[in-house]
Design an enzyme around this catalytic site. Sequence first.
Site, short mmCIF file in Angstrom:
data_model
loop_
_atom_site.label_atom_id
_atom_site.label_comp_id
_atom_site.label_asym_id
_atom_site.label_seq_id
_atom_site.Cartn_x
_atom_site.Cartn_y
_atom_site.Cartn_z
N CYS A 80 1.01 -1.30 0.31
CA CYS A 80 -0.48 0.03 0.18
C CYS A 80 1.17 1.08 0.22
CB CYS A 80 -1.06 0.17 1.25
SG CYS A 80 -1.10 1.62 2.01
N CYS A 93 1.08 2.97 2.96
CA CYS A 93 1.47 2.04 4.15
C CYS A 93 3.00 2.57 3.96
CB CYS A 93 0.70 1.32 4.42
SG CYS A 93 -0.61 1.20 4.45
P1 FAD Z 1 -0.71 -6.61 12.54
O1 FAD Z 1 -1.18 -5.43 13.35
O2 FAD Z 1 -0.69 -6.89 11.06
O3 FAD Z 1 -0.18 -7.70 13.84
C1 FAD Z 1 0.87 -8.81 13.14
C2 FAD Z 1 0.91 -10.08 14.73
O4 FAD Z 1 1.68 -9.29 15.12
C3 FAD Z 1 -0.75 -9.65 15.23
O5 FAD Z 1 -1.63 -10.74 15.33
C4 FAD Z 1 0.09 -9.88 16.94
O6 FAD Z 1 0.25 -11.27 17.07
C5 FAD Z 1 1.57 -9.10 16.20
N1 FAD Z 1 1.91 -8.30 16.66
C6 FAD Z 1 0.36 -6.71 16.50
N2 FAD Z 1 1.58 -5.49 17.14
C7 FAD Z 1 2.47 -5.94 17.52
C8 FAD Z 1 2.86 -5.04 18.34
N3 FAD Z 1 3.70 -3.59 19.00
N4 FAD Z 1 4.39 -5.51 19.07
C9 FAD Z 1 4.37 -7.37 18.57
N5 FAD Z 1 4.22 -7.65 17.83
C10 FAD Z 1 2.48 -7.06 18.38
N6 FAD Z 1 -2.38 0.49 7.80
C11 FAD Z 1 -2.76 1.57 8.49
O7 FAD Z 1 -4.45 1.12 7.81
N7 FAD Z 1 -2.47 2.56 7.78
C12 FAD Z 1 -1.10 2.38 7.54
O8 FAD Z 1 -0.58 3.98 7.84
C13 FAD Z 1 -0.12 1.63 7.60
N8 FAD Z 1 1.25 1.30 7.60
C14 FAD Z 1 1.84 0.09 7.29
C15 FAD Z 1 2.99 -0.11 7.71
C16 FAD Z 1 3.65 -1.04 7.71
C17 FAD Z 1 5.17 -0.91 7.21
C18 FAD Z 1 2.87 -2.45 7.19
C19 FAD Z 1 3.58 -4.01 7.46
C20 FAD Z 1 1.44 -2.22 7.57
C21 FAD Z 1 1.16 -1.00 7.72
N9 FAD Z 1 -0.39 -0.87 7.92
C22 FAD Z 1 -1.22 0.31 7.89
C23 FAD Z 1 -1.35 -2.22 8.01
C24 FAD Z 1 -1.19 -2.75 9.53
O9 FAD Z 1 -0.43 -2.26 10.28
C25 FAD Z 1 -1.62 -4.85 10.34
O10 FAD Z 1 -0.84 -5.55 9.67
C26 FAD Z 1 -2.61 -3.95 9.34
O11 FAD Z 1 -3.87 -3.28 10.34
C27 FAD Z 1 -4.46 -5.44 9.81
O12 FAD Z 1 -4.20 -5.78 11.14
P2 FAD Z 1 -3.99 -6.55 12.03
O13 FAD Z 1 -4.79 -6.57 13.46
O14 FAD Z 1 -4.09 -7.78 11.60
O15 FAD Z 1 -2.44 -7.64 12.99
#
Ligand code: FAD
Length: 393
Positions: free
Chosen positions: A322, A325
């Site tokens: 994205c 992001c």
């Molecule tokens: P995710 O956030 O994808 O986490 C995956 C797994 O990691 C979780 O199930 C948990 O086990 C673990 N985890 C989660 N948080 C933490 C933590 N803080 N420390 C340790 N472990 C953890 N989305 C947007 O809407 N706007 C953005 O600007 C954006 N920027 C992004 C930038 C990057 C580099 C990336 C890789 C992703 C970005 N995303 C953004 C996507 C967002 O970060 C999440 O991946 C997405 O919203 C799905 O979230 P999720 O709740 O499924 O878990």
Amino acid sequence: SPDYCLQIITPTCNTTFSYIDTINAEIRPVLLKLMHTSFFKYFKLDLDKQCKFWNAQHFCATKNCAVETLPEEQYNWSEVHDEFRPSKLGEIKHKSASLEAPATCEDLDYSHIDEGHDCVFVDLLANPERFTGYGGAQSFDVWQAIYSENCFPNTNPMSMAAGSEPEQCVEKNLFYRLISGMHASIAVHLSNEYLDPATETFGPNLKVFMERVGKFNDRLANIYFNYALVSQAIVKLGDLVAVADYIKGETGPSKHSELLDNDSTSLPEYTEMVSQITNSLSIEPLFESHLLFDPSAVGPELKNEFRSRFRNVSAIMDCVGCDRCRMWGKLQTIGYGTALKVLFELEDPETQHLLKFRRIELVALFNTFDRLSKSVASINNFKAMYLEHLEDV
Ligand code: FAD
């Protein structure tokens, strides 16, 4: 949650949640003003760089993923002179570099920086970091690659193999906290500016915040940890570089492009803003970086490995599918990379003679600090919302 010591590398535990909250409330208005200046609001990056690790698709599922770039005629490539060296380093007598030390200034970089004619300029204020809809397997795989392949083993409490001992090395654990804090800060921003499909407006969503960050004390603590680390780098750099002089071209790029020619902020205004921030941040040392990578305790290989792992994380940003992001991911990995370079290389007699910083590193460092500062302010706002919600039930 109760106020407690953040277990940051300080001999006494002065760094608590509430201390950072207080400092942050004090500097937030001036930092925000600084991020609105011409110097700090423009960022350069290559949005089309190929992911070198797997076959990643750069496509945006929604318009919220898009990045608005600036017209090409507004930036002039031929006049970019954007490197600087901390002037006071010239006063230090350098030892000659040992064989283990990195050979060039690029070898000291903790992050990849996009160069060349495929780069575009963006106005960060026109492209806020917020909910984009990017998620599912695509984003999960990126975070997975960062945690499982690039963090040091046994530092992530969630993914440790049964029976394995937690890592004791402070520097290896610091690496994990840094990544987790960046991940949590991104989650705070997307919860704070979450899309309400009914009204098509962005606003704070308490439920999303609690599910992703609020319920996890370690994630909250890691955001504050990163705040302490990056702020200490800003203080340290400010001790060695007249940041405002560099911005206004006394030692840096005076006529960088049309973007900077129209800078209406004067040198005294920049000086005032930067010193207000650094003065507040230096009342208490928030993070004692000299206690890390102590040569009497660890060899030079650990720092080299730490650097190359972090550089790899910054290269993974090209695999984020994205655009919006990816842009903020690149900016923040360069910002953290610059903070690490300041904290771990500036006082190292083996490497400091090779040190150089670029304009973009300064822009990324301060903007990354602004991201953390906004996260801390948003966390306090969510806390108030949560307490209000408890009263209602
Ligand atoms: P995710 O956030 O994808 O986490 C995956 C797994 O990691 C979780 O199930 C948990 O086990 C673990 N985890 C989660 N948080 C933490 C933590 N803080 N420390 C340790 N472990 C953890 N989305 C947007 O809407 N706007 C953005 O600007 C954006 N920027 C992004 C930038 C990057 C580099 C990336 C890789 C992703 C970005 N995303 C953004 C996507 C967002 O970060 C999440 O991946 C997405 O919203 C799905 O979230 P999720 O709740 O499924 O878990």
